[in-house]
Design an enzyme around this catalytic site. Structure first.
Site, PDB file in Angstrom:
ATOM      1  N   CYS A  93       0.772  -0.903   0.157  1.00  0.00           N
ATOM      2  CA  CYS A  93      -0.287  -0.112   0.807  1.00  0.00           C
ATOM      3  C   CYS A  93       0.569   1.125   0.409  1.00  0.00           C
ATOM      4  O   CYS A  93       1.660   1.623  -1.091  1.00  0.00           O
ATOM      5  CB  CYS A  93      -0.798  -0.093   1.123  1.00  0.00           C
ATOM      6  SG  CYS A  93      -1.838   1.011   0.881  1.00  0.00           S
ATOM      7  N   ARG A 127     -12.147   7.020  -1.106  1.00  0.00           N
ATOM      8  CA  ARG A 127     -11.164   5.919  -0.621  1.00  0.00           C
ATOM      9  C   ARG A 127     -11.935   3.981  -1.406  1.00  0.00           C
ATOM     10  O   ARG A 127     -12.873   4.031  -0.929  1.00  0.00           O
ATOM     11  CB  ARG A 127     -10.845   5.293   1.085  1.00  0.00           C
ATOM     12  CG  ARG A 127     -10.251   6.538   1.643  1.00  0.00           C
ATOM     13  CD  ARG A 127     -10.242   6.674   3.205  1.00  0.00           C
ATOM     14  NE  ARG A 127      -8.857   5.480   3.333  1.00  0.00           N
ATOM     15  CZ  ARG A 127      -7.523   5.797   3.054  1.00  0.00           C
ATOM     16  NH1 ARG A 127      -7.670   6.646   3.268  1.00  0.00           N
ATOM     17  NH2 ARG A 127      -6.793   5.030   2.987  1.00  0.00           N
ATOM     18  N   HIS A 193      -3.601  -5.691   1.971  1.00  0.00           N
ATOM     19  CA  HIS A 193      -3.676  -5.703   3.911  1.00  0.00           C
ATOM     20  C   HIS A 193      -4.061  -7.023   4.269  1.00  0.00           C
ATOM     21  O   HIS A 193      -4.660  -7.315   3.663  1.00  0.00           O
ATOM     22  CB  HIS A 193      -3.980  -4.114   4.486  1.00  0.00           C
ATOM     23  CG  HIS A 193      -3.580  -3.575   4.310  1.00  0.00           C
ATOM     24  ND1 HIS A 193      -2.199  -3.095   4.814  1.00  0.00           N
ATOM     25  CD2 HIS A 193      -3.715  -1.889   3.343  1.00  0.00           C
ATOM     26  CE1 HIS A 193      -2.320  -1.725   4.123  1.00  0.00           C
ATOM     27  NE2 HIS A 193      -3.372  -1.287   3.261  1.00  0.00           N
TER      28      HIS A 193
HETATM   29  N1  GLN Z   1      -2.076   6.850   2.271  1.00  0.00           N
HETATM   30  C1  GLN Z   1      -2.132   5.965   1.325  1.00  0.00           C
HETATM   31  C2  GLN Z   1      -3.881   6.659   0.187  1.00  0.00           C
HETATM   32  O1  GLN Z   1      -4.382   6.397   1.140  1.00  0.00           O
HETATM   33  C3  GLN Z   1      -1.933   4.602   1.087  1.00  0.00           C
HETATM   34  C4  GLN Z   1      -2.895   3.952   2.435  1.00  0.00           C
HETATM   35  C5  GLN Z   1      -2.826   2.770   2.830  1.00  0.00           C
HETATM   36  O2  GLN Z   1      -0.909   2.349   3.231  1.00  0.00           O
HETATM   37  N2  GLN Z   1      -3.606   1.486   3.365  1.00  0.00           N
HETATM   38  O3  GLN Z   1      -3.487   5.602  -0.588  1.00  0.00           O
END
Ligand code: GLN
Length: 245
Positions: A93, A127, A193
């Protein structure tokens, strides 16, 4: 016979239990009778490429990525040297995003990346969150990669960069292309993840086999009883199918 596992900036980039990837690699090595040396590289410390058999970097909030970016860029020559020497890299990520040229957050602020892989990431207005199922071809076999994703970033791969896999359920790199992650030889980036490795033992063992090979040890690992891991993976795959088809 010591496998040296290096985690980059674990104090900042280990969101959603990504530090568990280090523990899984270490335990699966120990179950094979290998000794393990864990070597975190923290902010302000330097990576010595000669001391790594596998390198991991986890995910983080935008602010954590901004804190790490300059340091990671300063380590790019050492990372290039390790990669050229056959050291596998797993970037998850935010760590995946920082392998590329830049990450632009939802405010439009750009965080520069290490430029190790030809990709870039631009945050979208929403998101991409949920369980995810990805079809991956690795080591001459097809696998289901399972876990969950939570990112604003939309990652665009450069022309010569292969995806890590293809999305069966979920969003992946951008929620549109059907691509997930990236792979350049032994460098793997992924949005998944979980942490990733407990439910994907085949990936853990591929990274471990590459690490053994780099260390001059046989990459042929004794098979483990992965009944529980694979049962958890099957349950996660079904969850993704139901939730995000
Ligand atoms: N901050 C980055 C995003 O929002 C990565 C997030 C994360 O590592 N889960 O895309």
């Amino acid at each position: 016979m010591t496998i040296r596992i290096v985690a980059l900036y674990p104090e900042l980039l280990s969101i959603y239990a990504d530090r568990g990837n280090v523990r899984v690699l270490a335990q699966r090595a120990r179950w094979r009778g290998l000794d393990v040396a864990l070597a975190p590289v923290r902010l302000g410390e330097a990576l010595d490429p000669a001391t790594a058999d596998v390198i991991l970097i986890g995910g983080g909030q935008d602010r954590d990525q901004a804190l790490v970016a300059e340091a990671l860029i300063s380590q790019a020559p050492a990372l290039r040297s390790a990669i050229a020497d056959g050291v596998p890299v797993l970037a998850v990520c935010g760590g995946y995003q920082l392998l590329g040229h830049r990450y632009v957050d939802q405010s439009g602020a750009a965080t520069p990346g290490a430029g190790l892989v030809d990709l870039e990431t631009i945050a979208g207005s929403d998101r991409l969150i949920g369980n995810v199922l990805v079809r991956v071809e690795l080591g001459g076999a097809e696998h289901d990669l399972v876990g969950f994703e939570n990112h604003a970033g939309r990652t665009l791969l450069g022309a010569g960069v292969q995806p890590f896999g293809r999305v069966e359920a979920g969003a992946g790199n951008d929620g549109v292309s059907g691509l997930e992650g990236c792979r350049v030889e032994r460098v793997i980036g992924t949005y998944v993840h979980g942490p990733l490795l407990p439910k994907n033992p085949w990936l853990a063992d591929q990274l471990l086999a590459w690490a053994c090979e780099h260390n001059g040890l046989s990459p042929d690992l004794q098979a483990l009883d992965d009944t529980l891991e694979l049962a958890a993976a099957a349950a996660a795959a079904e969850l993704a199918r139901v939730e995000r088809r």
